[in-house]
Design an enzyme around this catalytic site. Structure first.
Site, PDB file in Angstrom:
ATOM      1  N   ASP A   1      -5.903   0.495   3.044  1.00 27.63           N
ATOM      2  CA  ASP A   1      -7.048  -0.349   2.744  1.00 27.63           C
ATOM      3  C   ASP A   1      -7.914  -0.377   4.005  1.00 27.63           C
ATOM      4  O   ASP A   1      -7.439  -0.051   5.095  1.00 27.63           O
ATOM      5  CB  ASP A   1      -6.556  -1.747   2.380  1.00 27.63           C
ATOM      6  CG  ASP A   1      -7.694  -2.735   2.221  1.00 27.63           C
ATOM      7  OD1 ASP A   1      -8.677  -2.402   1.536  1.00 27.63           O
ATOM      8  OD2 ASP A   1      -7.594  -3.835   2.804  1.00 27.63           O
TER       9      ASP A   1
ATOM     10  N   ASP B   1      -3.413  -5.768   3.270  1.00 31.33           N
ATOM     11  CA  ASP B   1      -3.085  -7.122   3.728  1.00 31.33           C
ATOM     12  C   ASP B   1      -3.656  -8.227   2.860  1.00 31.33           C
ATOM     13  O   ASP B   1      -3.426  -9.398   3.133  1.00 31.33           O
ATOM     14  CB  ASP B   1      -3.594  -7.318   5.160  1.00 31.33           C
ATOM     15  CG  ASP B   1      -5.113  -7.440   5.215  1.00 31.33           C
ATOM     16  OD1 ASP B   1      -5.793  -6.718   4.447  1.00 31.33           O
ATOM     17  OD2 ASP B   1      -5.618  -8.250   6.013  1.00 31.33           O
TER      18      ASP B   1
ATOM     19  N   ASP C   1      -4.732  -6.275  -2.638  1.00 30.17           N
ATOM     20  CA  ASP C   1      -3.891  -5.102  -2.358  1.00 30.17           C
ATOM     21  C   ASP C   1      -2.501  -5.220  -2.980  1.00 30.17           C
ATOM     22  O   ASP C   1      -1.735  -4.252  -2.991  1.00 30.17           O
ATOM     23  CB  ASP C   1      -3.731  -4.913  -0.838  1.00 30.17           C
ATOM     24  CG  ASP C   1      -5.051  -4.625  -0.153  1.00 30.17           C
ATOM     25  OD1 ASP C   1      -5.860  -3.888  -0.734  1.00 30.17           O
ATOM     26  OD2 ASP C   1      -5.272  -5.140   0.959  1.00 30.17           O
TER      27      ASP C   1
END
Length: 668
Positions: free
Chosen positions: A358, A561, A565
């Protein structure tokens, strides 16, 4: 004494290992005290026996007595009980093979004694088997205790008391009495007792016990400090944020204990093989006895060969191959700031061949800041920059997304009053819809705006320019009309590029999967060294990206995080997050990086690969040993006592090979 962070786990584990080691030490002492005389009498038999009728019987009678004591002692009884339990539950295990070998040797010895025959007895074989088995188990338990003692020792280093700062001054308080929000004074050369935030003073903090960072870090007001680190100079006051088992140290010890209790896929296969292997060995032993007897050998010789087959084929090394490697690896990982949820996660990390990252909060710092604010006409009215921020912040104030927090922070900085929305809906990773002061307000990404029916034509050129500079763009729409544009910057983590480079050197493919605009994502990826980028991806899109690669045969790791996600973290072969991540992401991940250091990720992959390699080596040698040793025992080339010694050596070699994971050399 007061409890310390992690004591409930580390203390139990430490006491368990120490107690088991003491038990094995006592068992070994019993084995040696009773077994050595039995063995000595066997080899001194010609000297001790006389030529008178029955003169050869009394040394054998002493052997029988000592061997009986040995079997009912702490050296023999637990093994025999384990073998009996295996028969009752119809589950073949190592105790069953050893028990059969010992009992066969003992019974054949008793038969020779009762017959007062001159034939060889096998009391010494039973004694040698139990001596070597107990020696091997003692050495194995000692190695296991040493392997896990590092983390337990780290927890034991925690102080039992701390200095509590109150309005009345400073008082000593037991660590287990500290509550979240308490202020604690930590002087130089003192271990920080809880996770907290530095509220006064500055100091150099040695984080090597928890993260492996070699150099002390300078901490100032506002910085976070973690439990288990050491203040090297200065005097600081911290505010407790996480205490006890919720602290970094508590989570480290709990994670290690949980991981060491789990099993990898390879271990499950080995367990199943061992379960099938034991009955096969029993059949081979019976076949060896029958074959030797049919060739004209005396029954005592045939029994000796059968006992040797039973003992030498004992799959102790097979059973130790995976647990010892996992035990060492998870302890080493924890001391380097890498928490592994279970043994299966460690195995999956060792097989990972692609890592998806990410962007926001993972490759970037996750603390974006508003850089510029642009207004757009809404009918006859044009909002100024403050009105754009005020409306956007009013709509976003209940969102937990980092960009939403940045917009609210800008409103606070400008001292703008916020209005509570009368309605609010959040689309994770995309934006929010709210009703503010009787107006329909949308704040979010360009894709979110298009889905909401907002025309972005007038701001397209400006968006392209900003995203080309690596900035993220957040749009404000009022009553379905674009009313403002907010550019947000987020610093790239300084450890991102080195981490990506190391992963690529390890042969792991790296890709970015983000909900941000393609131009912004490409700019960040280019600066880090990532070639493959998927941008403007929804949380469902991240999940699809993981599943698509897994279906193509890749072993996928995902690093994220945020709440958005969580689906991808759960779907990946191994999910990786940071200790500072949201609770949802942390619960979905398999590996947690304690200090938010991306360089720990290639270190985790490297350690996991070494662990998998060690496990495979252990399993190979365990199977190879049995394949080579059984024919030698069946043909009489290896007597029972030597068979026990060989089995012990194979088990110890597996343990020593696993301990190489804890070597000081760099993981590579």
């Amino acid at each position: 004494a007061p409890a310390r962070p992690g004591d409930s786990v580390s203390g139990d584990a430490s006491r368990t290992h120490d107690a088991k080691l003491h038990e094995h030490k006592q068992a070994l002492a019993h084995a040696l005290m009773s077994g050595i005389p039995v063995i000595a009498i066997q080899y001194l038999g010609p000297v001790l026996s006389s030529s008178e009728p029955g003169g050869h019987v009394w040394p054998v009678a002493i052997q029988a007595l000592l061997c009986t004591v040995l079997l009912i002692s702490a050296a023999g009884a637990p093994i025999l009980v384990g073998g009996l339990r295996a028969i009752i539950h119809r589950s073949g295990n190592m105790d069953l093979l050893v028990s059969l070998g010992v009992v066969t040797a003992y019974v054949s010895g008793v038969a020779s004694l009762l017959a007062a025959a001159q034939h060889p007895t096998h009391f010494h074989a039973a004694a040698m088997i139990l001596c070597f088995i107990n020696l091997g188990r003692y050495l194995e338990m000692r190695a296991r205790r040493d392997a896990s003692s590092a983390v337990a020792a780290l927890a034991r280093r925690m102080p039992t008391t701390a200095q509590l700062v109150t309005n009345d001054g400073v008082t000593n308080i037991a660590v287990d009495k500290i509550n979240v929000g308490d202020r604690l004074r930590v002087p130089a050369d003192t271990v920080i007792p809880v996770d907290g935030r530095l509220v006064n003073g500055a100091a150099s903090v040695d984080e090597s016990p928890v993260t492996g960072e070699s150099l002390p870090l300078r901490k100032r007001t506002g910085d976070t400090v973690v439990c288990g680190t050491v203040v090297r100079d200065g005097l600081i006051t911290i505010e407790a944020t996480l205490v006890g088992e919720e602290s970094t140290m508590g989570r480290i010890v709990a994670a290690v204990d949980r991981a060491q209790a789990g099993k990898t896929g390879m271990q499950r296969i080995a367990d199943r093989v061992a379960g099938v292997f034991v009955p096969i060995v029993i059949v081979l032993a019976l076949g060896t006895f029958a074959g030797a007897a049919l060739t004209g050998l005396h029954w005592s010789v045939a029994a000796s060969r059968a006992v040797a087959v039973l003992v030498i084929a004992c799959p102790c090394a097979m059973g130790l191959a995976t647990p010892t490697a996992v035990l060492v690896a998870t302890g080493v990982a924890a001391l380097k700031g890498i928490l592994v949820r279970d043994a299966a996660a460690l195995e999956a990390a060792g097989r990972a061949d692609i890592i998806l990252f990410d962007k926001t909060g993972t490759l970037t710092t996750g603390t974006p800041m508003v850089k510029e604010v642009f207004d757009e006409p809404v009918g006859a009215v044009t909002l100024d920059a403050k009105q754009v921020i005020q409306l956007a912040a009013s709509a976003e104030q209940y969102s937990q997304h980092p960009i939403a927090r940045a917009i609210v922070a800008k409103a606070v900085e400008w001292q703008l009053p916020l209005t509570d929305p009368s309605s609010f809906s959040n689309v994770p990773g995309e934006g929010v819809r709210a009703r503010v002061e009787a107006r329909e307000v949308c704040v979010g990404s360009p894709g979110f705006m298009r889905e909401s029916g907002v025309d972005l034509g007038p701001v397209q050129e400006r968006m392209s320019r900003l995203t080309g500079d690596g900035q993220s763009v957040v749009l404000l729409a009022v009553d379905s009309v674009c009313a403002g544009l907010i550019s947000v910057t987020d610093k790239i983590r300084r450890d991102a590029a080195p981490a990506v480079e190391t992963l690529q050197k390890l042969g792991v493919a790296v890709a970015m999967v983000t909900g941000d605009l393609a131009t912004t994502a490409a700019s960040v990826a280019g600066n880090i060294g990532i070639a493959e980028v998927e941008a403007e991806v929804t949380p469902e899109g991240k999940l699809d990206s993981v599943q698509r690669r897994r279906q193509s045969g890749r072993c996928v790791a995902f690093v994220g995080d945020g709440i958005n996600d969580a689906p991808a973290l759960t779907a990946a072969d191994v999910g990786i997050t940071f200790a500072s991540a949201t609770d949802v992401a942390a619960s979905a991940a398999d590996i947690t990086i304690v200090h938010d250091d991306l360089r720990r990720i290639p270190l985790a992959i490297s350690l996991a690969r070494r662990t998998v390699r060690i496990i495979r080596q252990n399993l190979f040698w365990a199977f190879f040993y049995n394949a080579l040793a059984i024919p030698l025992a069946a043909t009489g080339h290896v007597p029972p006592g030597i068979a026990a010694a060989a089995m012990m050596c194979s088990s110890i070699s597996v343990v020593l090979n696993s301990l190489r994971l804890g070597s000081k050399r760099d993981d590579s």
